[in-house]
Design a protein around this motif. Structure first.
Motif, PDB file in Angstrom:
ATOM      1  N   ARG A   6       4.650  -2.659 -13.207  1.00  0.00           N
ATOM      2  CA  ARG A   6       5.464  -3.089 -12.075  1.00  0.00           C
ATOM      3  C   ARG A   6       5.539  -2.009 -10.993  1.00  0.00           C
ATOM      4  NH1 ARG A   6       7.875  -7.697 -12.667  1.00  0.00           N
ATOM      5  NH2 ARG A   6       9.413  -7.249 -11.039  1.00  0.00           N
ATOM      6  N   VAL A   7       4.384  -1.495 -10.643  1.00  0.00           N
ATOM      7  CA  VAL A   7       4.271  -0.472  -9.604  1.00  0.00           C
ATOM      8  C   VAL A   7       3.934  -1.148  -8.279  1.00  0.00           C
ATOM      9  CG1 VAL A   7       2.909   1.484  -8.791  1.00  0.00           C
ATOM     10  CG2 VAL A   7       3.588   1.345 -11.195  1.00  0.00           C
ATOM     11  N   PRO A   8       4.680  -0.914  -7.206  1.00  0.00           N
ATOM     12  CA  PRO A   8       4.359  -1.508  -5.903  1.00  0.00           C
ATOM     13  C   PRO A   8       2.985  -1.027  -5.419  1.00  0.00           C
ATOM     14  CG  PRO A   8       6.588  -0.596  -5.914  1.00  0.00           C
ATOM     15  CD  PRO A   8       5.910  -0.103  -7.151  1.00  0.00           C
ATOM     16  N   VAL A   9       2.033  -1.935  -5.381  1.00  0.00           N
ATOM     17  CA  VAL A   9       0.675  -1.532  -5.047  1.00  0.00           C
ATOM     18  C   VAL A   9       0.574  -1.034  -3.612  1.00  0.00           C
ATOM     19  CG1 VAL A   9      -0.041  -3.860  -4.363  1.00  0.00           C
ATOM     20  CG2 VAL A   9      -1.741  -2.230  -5.201  1.00  0.00           C
ATOM     21  N   GLU A  10       1.401  -1.581  -2.716  1.00  0.00           N
ATOM     22  CA  GLU A  10       1.340  -1.117  -1.329  1.00  0.00           C
ATOM     23  C   GLU A  10       1.754   0.348  -1.210  1.00  0.00           C
ATOM     24  OE1 GLU A  10       5.358  -3.224  -1.827  1.00  0.00           O
ATOM     25  OE2 GLU A  10       3.266  -3.464  -2.488  1.00  0.00           O
ATOM     26  N   ARG A  11       2.669   0.803  -2.095  1.00  0.00           N
ATOM     27  CA  ARG A  11       3.078   2.204  -2.073  1.00  0.00           C
ATOM     28  C   ARG A  11       1.929   3.109  -2.505  1.00  0.00           C
ATOM     29  NH1 ARG A  11       7.869   2.832   0.739  1.00  0.00           N
ATOM     30  NH2 ARG A  11       9.437   1.330   0.035  1.00  0.00           N
ATOM     31  N   LEU A  12       1.161   2.648  -3.474  1.00  0.00           N
ATOM     32  CA  LEU A  12      -0.009   3.418  -3.900  1.00  0.00           C
ATOM     33  C   LEU A  12      -1.000   3.568  -2.759  1.00  0.00           C
ATOM     34  CD1 LEU A  12      -0.731   2.012  -7.479  1.00  0.00           C
ATOM     35  CD2 LEU A  12       0.111   4.281  -6.905  1.00  0.00           C
ATOM     36  N   LEU A  13      -1.267   2.466  -2.061  1.00  0.00           N
ATOM     37  CA  LEU A  13      -2.229   2.511  -0.960  1.00  0.00           C
ATOM     38  C   LEU A  13      -1.731   3.410   0.165  1.00  0.00           C
ATOM     39  CD1 LEU A  13      -3.220  -1.269  -0.894  1.00  0.00           C
ATOM     40  CD2 LEU A  13      -4.590   0.626  -1.760  1.00  0.00           C
ATOM     41  N   GLU A  14      -0.456   3.286   0.498  1.00  0.00           N
ATOM     42  CA  GLU A  14       0.096   4.105   1.577  1.00  0.00           C
ATOM     43  C   GLU A  14       0.026   5.590   1.231  1.00  0.00           C
ATOM     44  OE1 GLU A  14       3.988   2.560   1.870  1.00  0.00           O
ATOM     45  OE2 GLU A  14       3.457   0.879   3.183  1.00  0.00           O
ATOM     46  N   SER A  15       0.308   5.935  -0.023  1.00  0.00           N
ATOM     47  CA  SER A  15       0.312   7.341  -0.420  1.00  0.00           C
ATOM     48  C   SER A  15      -1.063   7.980  -0.298  1.00  0.00           C
ATOM     49  CB  SER A  15       0.819   7.480  -1.859  1.00  0.00           C
ATOM     50  OG  SER A  15      -0.104   6.920  -2.773  1.00  0.00           O
ATOM     51  N   GLN A  16      -2.107   7.190  -0.438  1.00  0.00           N
ATOM     52  CA  GLN A  16      -3.464   7.715  -0.348  1.00  0.00           C
ATOM     53  C   GLN A  16      -4.058   7.572   1.039  1.00  0.00           C
ATOM     54  OE1 GLN A  16      -4.363   9.429  -3.115  1.00  0.00           O
ATOM     55  NE2 GLN A  16      -2.278   8.768  -3.643  1.00  0.00           N
ATOM     56  N   GLU A  60      -4.530   4.851   2.706  1.00  0.00           N
ATOM     57  CA  GLU A  60      -5.359   3.657   2.856  1.00  0.00           C
ATOM     58  C   GLU A  60      -4.550   2.552   3.533  1.00  0.00           C
ATOM     59  OE1 GLU A  60      -8.436   3.638   2.175  1.00  0.00           O
ATOM     60  OE2 GLU A  60      -8.606   5.485   0.994  1.00  0.00           O
ATOM     61  N   LYS A  61      -5.252   1.647   4.170  1.00  0.00           N
ATOM     62  CA  LYS A  61      -4.592   0.509   4.789  1.00  0.00           C
ATOM     63  C   LYS A  61      -4.086  -0.439   3.712  1.00  0.00           C
ATOM     64  CE  LYS A  61      -7.088   0.551   9.175  1.00  0.00           C
ATOM     65  NZ  LYS A  61      -7.931  -0.231  10.116  1.00  0.00           N
ATOM     66  N   VAL A  62      -2.918  -0.974   3.951  1.00  0.00           N
ATOM     67  CA  VAL A  62      -2.325  -1.896   2.991  1.00  0.00           C
ATOM     68  C   VAL A  62      -2.951  -3.271   3.190  1.00  0.00           C
ATOM     69  CG1 VAL A  62      -0.212  -3.008   2.216  1.00  0.00           C
ATOM     70  CG2 VAL A  62      -0.181  -0.599   2.886  1.00  0.00           C
ATOM     71  N   VAL A  63      -3.764  -3.695   2.239  1.00  0.00           N
ATOM     72  CA  VAL A  63      -4.412  -5.007   2.315  1.00  0.00           C
ATOM     73  C   VAL A  63      -3.802  -5.983   1.313  1.00  0.00           C
ATOM     74  CG1 VAL A  63      -6.578  -4.068   3.179  1.00  0.00           C
ATOM     75  CG2 VAL A  63      -6.210  -4.264   0.701  1.00  0.00           C
ATOM     76  N   VAL A  64      -2.975  -5.449   0.407  1.00  0.00           N
ATOM     77  CA  VAL A  64      -2.329  -6.313  -0.564  1.00  0.00           C
ATOM     78  C   VAL A  64      -0.994  -5.682  -0.942  1.00  0.00           C
ATOM     79  CG1 VAL A  64      -3.486  -5.193  -2.506  1.00  0.00           C
ATOM     80  CG2 VAL A  64      -2.596  -7.508  -2.785  1.00  0.00           C
ATOM     81  N   LYS A  65      -0.014  -6.525  -1.176  1.00  0.00           N
ATOM     82  CA  LYS A  65       1.297  -6.087  -1.635  1.00  0.00           C
ATOM     83  C   LYS A  65       1.626  -6.811  -2.927  1.00  0.00           C
ATOM     84  CE  LYS A  65       3.174  -5.237   3.026  1.00  0.00           C
ATOM     85  NZ  LYS A  65       4.267  -5.584   3.978  1.00  0.00           N
ATOM     86  N   GLY A  66       2.556  -6.201  -3.701  1.00  0.00           N
ATOM     87  CA  GLY A  66       2.982  -6.834  -4.938  1.00  0.00           C
ATOM     88  C   GLY A  66       3.223  -5.808  -6.019  1.00  0.00           C
ATOM     89  N   LEU A  67       3.680  -6.282  -7.158  1.00  0.00           N
ATOM     90  CA  LEU A  67       3.970  -5.420  -8.298  1.00  0.00           C
ATOM     91  C   LEU A  67       2.769  -5.400  -9.227  1.00  0.00           C
ATOM     92  CD1 LEU A  67       7.661  -6.466  -9.002  1.00  0.00           C
ATOM     93  CD2 LEU A  67       6.816  -4.529  -7.674  1.00  0.00           C
TER      94      LEU A  67
END
Length: 741
Positions: free
Chosen positions: A524-534, A536-543
Motif C-alpha cells: 500500500r505504497v503511494p506509487v505517485e510518491r515513488l515517482l515524484e521522489s525519483q 519522474e513524471k507521475v503517469v499513474v497514481k494509486g496504492l
C-alpha cells in the motif's frame, strides 16, 4: 685525656690532609688521557663496545668522582666502522663517600651534541648488535647472555645480608642539541628526533622532578614532521614500582603528507600514572585539543604485562566536523548539502584491547540528529567494523553526492524521449509513438570491488525518521553484514506514507563478475510518491502492492539491467492513469463505427481505475507481462506486452471490453448499443515508459476487423429477417458465411 684527644685530632687531621694531598697528586700527576688505549680495550673486552675518544678526558677524585669526555664515538665491535653514537661532550660527577652506602649522589649531568644513529640492513642485522657482550663471548643457544648473567648475579643477595636499594640523588640532567635516528633498510622506514632539549630539576626518589622536553620528530612513510613540547613533574618510587607524571602539558604542531599541506595544532594535559605492582596505567583529568576540536576524558589500562585492556570515557564538545577534516587535509567527497557535517558532538565510554577499540554507551549528535548505541573496530587487522545505533532522525540525502551530469547515453535518450513526448499531443489523435532506441544506462563502473572484498562489517541501524533518495521512511530498520567478499542485507524495512517497504539483498564480489540478488515487498505504497521522489513524471497514481525476486551480475548500470532476471508481481488499487483518457479514445473508436463525428471536448484528461495488476517475468533486461489487467468503471482492460528496461520502453497490445454497464458516454456520437457490449476493443501502447497511457492508440487494423464482424452480424440479422423460412437452412448458412468473410 686532653693530650690523648689532642693527639687523635692531630692524627685525623693529618690523615685528611694526606688524603687531600693524595687526591691532588692523583688528579694532577695522573693523566687519564695517557690510558685511552687501555680504556678502549676495557670497553671492547667487557662491553663489546668500540670506544674512540678523540677529545680530552677530564676527571676529579674527591670529594666528587668526576668525569668529562669530549668528541667520543661508540660502535659495536662487530661493526667498528659504523659508529651508532657520537657525542660532543659528557660531564658528570659522583660524591665518593655515599657510594659505600649504595647511595648515588651526583651533581649536574650534562650531555651535549649526542647523535644516536640506529640502523638495520637488508638482512635484518642492526648496527648495535653485540653491545653489552664481552668480545668473543657471544651467548650460545640455551645459555643466558653475559649481561643477563651479571644481572642475575647482582640480584642475588648476600646470605643473611639483603641488599639496600640503590638511592639516586642527582642535582639535574641536561641534554642539549641531541639527535636520534632509526633506519630500516628492509622496509625503507626512517624515524628521527632532532633538536632534543631535555632539562630536569633535582632527581630524587619520591619527590617531584620538574621535566621539560623539546624535540622535532619526523618520519618518511608517510612523510611527517612534528614539533613537540612536554612539561610536567615526574615522580617515581622504585620500591612501590609506582611512576607518575603530574601536571603533564603536551603541545605542538604536525604537518606532512597525510595532512595534505595543512597544519595540525595539538595539545594534551592531565595526570599520568603507571603502577607496575597493580599492573595498571591511568591518564586522568585528560584535556586535549586538535585544531578547533576540544575534548575531555579519562583512560585506564589494566593487565599491562599480559593482555592490556583499555577502559575510559571521552567527551568532545560541539565542533564543525567539516572544517576540522578540511583543516587536517581530509577532503570530503562532494555532498548535496555543502553545510552537512557542520555540527558534531560526542560522549562515549571507551573499551579496547591491543586488537580492538569500541565506543560504547555512545551519544552522538550530528547536524540535528541524535544517535545512541555503540560503534567500533573489533579487529584492527581485519578492519572489522561493528555498528549498533539507534537514531531519532536522519536526512541521508544531505550526505549523498549531488546529482551529476548525464553521460552521453543518458543525454541521447533524454533528447529522444522529449522529442517523442512533444509529438504525443491531443487525446490520442496523433500517430502511435515509436519504440525508444537509445540506451538508458551508464557503462561506468560503480562498485569498488577490491574494497568490498576486504570488508568485515556488522551493522544494525534503527532510525525513527529517515530520508533517503527523497523517500521519507519512518520506523526504519536495517540489518547488514559482510565478510569474505559476501555482503548481505539481511533486512531493511520502513513505513512510507502509511504503507510499508521491506527488502533483503546480497552482493557477492568473490567471483570476477559480481553477483547481485534482491527481494522487495511494497504494501500500500503511494506509487505517485515513488515517482515524484525519483524526479519522474507521475503517469499513474494509486496504492502499490509489489513482490519481487530478481538477480543480476556485473559492475555497471548497463550490465545490471542487461543481465536482469527474475519475477515481479504488482497490484495498484484505487488509482488513476494520469493525462490518459481511455474513455475518450474508446468513444472515438465507437464514433468511427457509428459513423458520427465527435461534437464535444473530453470531460477529463485522466482515467480512474479500481485495480491495475500483472506479473512480470524478467529475462536479460526485458520484462514480459502476459496478464496485465485493469478494472475501470464500465470497462475491463486486458493487456499483453513487454517492458524493455534496457531502453525504458514498452510495447503492449491491450483489449478494452465494455461491461454490462452502458452508462452515458462523453459524446452522443459514441453512444453504446447492445452490440458493443462484450467486444474487446484493440489498443496498442508503445513508446517510452515516461509517456504512460499517453502512448496508447486504438489499433486501426483491429477496428476494421471489429467493423467487419459487426457488419456481418447485421447482415445475418437482415437475412434472417427477410428470408425467414422461405429458403432452406443450407442456403441461409451459405449466405451468412459469405458475408462473414
Amino acid at each position: 685525656m686532653k693530650a690523648l684527644g689532642k693527639i687523635l685530632g692531630l692524627v685525623i687531621l693529618g690523615l685528611l690532609l694526606l688524603l687531600v694531598a693524595l687526591g691532588f697528586a692523583l688528579t694532577h700527576l695522573f693523566d687519564p688521557n695517557d690510558y685511552k688505549d687501555e680504556i678502549r680495550a676495557l670497553a671492547r673486552d667487557k662491553a663489546g663496545l668500540e670506544l674512540n675518544i678523540a677529545g680530552d678526558i677530564g676527571w676529579s677524585l674527591f670529594p666528587w668522582l668526576g668525569l668529562e669526555l669530549h668528541d667520543t664515538t661508540l660502535a659495536s665491535v662487530r661493526t667498528p666502522e659504523q659508529p651508532f653514537a657520537d657525542l660532543r661532550m659528557l660531564g658528570l660527577s659522583v660524591r665518593v663517600l655515599p657510594l659505600f652506602s649504595r647511595e648515588v649522589e651526583m651533581s649536574d649531568i650534562t650531555l651535549n651534541g649526542l647523535n644516536l644513529t640506529l640502523a638495520r640492513d637488508e638482512n635484518g642485522s642492526s648496527n648495535w648488535e653485540g653491545v653489552g657482550q664481552p668480545a668473543g663471548g657471544e651467548a650460545q643457544p640455551g645459555e643466558p647472555a653475559p649481561a643477563e648473567q651479571a644481572e642475575t648475579a647482582n640480584e642475588e643477595p648476600r646470605a643473611g645480608k639483603p641488599r639496600r636499594p640503590l638511592q639516586l640523588d642527582i642535582d639535574s640532567l641536561t641534554i642539549s642539541d641531541a639527535r636520534v635516528s632509526y633506519h630500516d633498510a628492509q622496509s625503507g622506514q626512517q624515524f628521527s628526533a632532532e633538536g632534543i632539549e631535555l632539562s630536569t630539576g633535582a632527581i630524587r626518589e619520591a619527590t617531584s622532578i620538574p621535566v621539560k622536553l623539546n624535540a622535532f620528530f619526523g618520519s618518511n612513510q608517510p612523510v611527517m614532521r612534528a614539533r613537540t613540547e612536554l612539561q610536567g613533574d615526574l615522580r617515581f618510587d622504585n620500591k612501590l614500582q609506582r611512576y607518575q607524571f603530574e601536571n603533564l602539558r603536551l603541545s605542538g604542531e604536525a604537518s606532512g603528507e597525510p595532512l595534505e599541506g595543512k597544519t595540525l595544532s595539538f595539545s594534551a594535559q592531565g595526570q599520568l600514572l603507571v603502577d607496575r605492582a597493580a599492573d595498571i596505567a591511568e591518564w586522568t583529568s585528560l584535556k586535549f585539543t586538535a585544531n578547533q576540536l576540544r575534548g575531555l576524558g579519562e583512560l585506564k589500562v589494566r593487565d599491562l604485562q599480559e593482555q592490556p585492556k583499555l577502559a575510559g570515557t571521552l567527551s568532545i564538545a560541539e565542533f564543525n566536523l567539516r572544517e576540522f577534516l578540511d583543516g587536517v587535509g581530509q577532503q570530503l567527497p562532494p555532498m548535496a548539502d555543502n553545510t552537512a557535517l557542520g555540527k558534531a558532538e560526542l560522549v562515549t565510554r571507551l573499551t579496547g584491547t591491543s586488537t580492538s577499540l569500541m565506543l560504547e554507551e555512545l551519544d552522538l549528535k550530528l547536524d540535528g540528529s541524535t544517535f545512541t548505541g555503540q560503534i567500533g573496530i573489533s579487529d584492527f587487522a581485519k578492519q572489522a567494523l561493528r555498528v549498533d545505533l539507534k537514531g531519532d532522525q536522519l536526512n541521508l540525502d544531505r550526505y549523498l553526492p549531488p546529482p551529476g551530469q548525464e553521460d552521453a547515453s543518458g543525454a541521447a535518450r533524454k533528447s529522444e524521449v522529449e522529442a517523442t513526448e512533444a509529438a504525443v499531443i491531443g487525446s490520442g489523435t496523433t500517430p502511435l509513438p515509436d519504440k525508444p532506441t537509445q540506451q538508458a544506462w551508464s557503462e561506468a563502473s560503480v562498485l569498488p570491488i577490491a574494497t568490498l572484498r576486504r570488508l568485515d562489517t556488522r551493522i544494525n541501524l534503527d532510525i525513527g525518521s529517515l530520508t533517503a533518495m527523497k523517500l521519507p521512511l519512518d520506523s526504519f530498520a536495517l540489518r547488514a553484514r559482510s565478510a569474505g567478499g559476501l555482503l548481505t542485507l539481511e533486512e531493511m524495512r520502513g513505513g512510507y506514507y502509511n504503507g510499508r517497504v521491506e527488502a533483503s539483498a546480497s552482493l557477492d564480489v568473490r567471483p570476477q563478475i559480481p553477483l547481485i540478488a534482491a527481494q522487495t515487498r511494497f504494501a500500500r505504497v503511494p506509487v505517485e510518491r515513488l515517482l515524484e521522489s525519483q524526479g519522474e513524471k507521475v503517469v499513474v497514481k494509486g496504492l502499490l502492492n509489489l513482490d519481487s525476486d530478481i538477480r543480476s551480475q556485473g559492475n555497471s548500470q548497463k550490465a545490471w539491467v542487461d543481465n536482469l532476471n527474475g519475477k515481479i508481481g504488482f497490484i495498484i488499487d484505487n488509482g488513476i492513469l494520469v493525462d490518459a483518457n481511455l474513455e475518450q479514445q474508446l468513444c472515438r473508436a465507437i464514433s468511427t463505427l457509428n459513423r458520427k463525428p465527435l461534437t464535444s471536448d473530453p470531460r477529463s484528461k485522466d482515467t480512474p481505475f479500481r485495480q491495475l495488476k500483472g506479473n512480470l517475468t524478467l529475462r536479460n533486461g526485458v520484462a514480459s507481462n502476459p496478464d496485465l489487467k485493469a478494472s475501470i468503471p464500465g470497462l475491463t482492460v486486458n493487456g499483453n506486452g513487454d517492458v524493455d528496461l534496457r531502453v525504458l520502453g514498452m510495447d503492449y497490445r491491450v483489449g478494452i471490453v465494455i461491461e454490462g454497464d452502458k452508462g452515458a458516454m462523453p459524446d452522443p456520437a459514441c453512444a453504446v448499443n447492445e452490440r458493443y457490449v462484450g467486444i474487446e476493443w484493440p489498443l496498442r501502447c508503445r513508446g517510452p515508459l515516461e509517456l504512460g497511457a499517453k502512448a496508447c492508440r486504438f489499433d486501426k487494423d483491429g477496428l476494421g476487423k471489429i467493423a467487419a464482424r459487426l457488419a456481418g452480424e447485421k447482415l445475418n440479422e437482415t437475412i434472417e429477417e427477410k428470408l425467414g423460412d422461405k429458403v432452406s437452412p443450407e442456403l441461409k448458412d451459405a449466405l451468412k458465411g459469405l458475408f462473414n468473410r
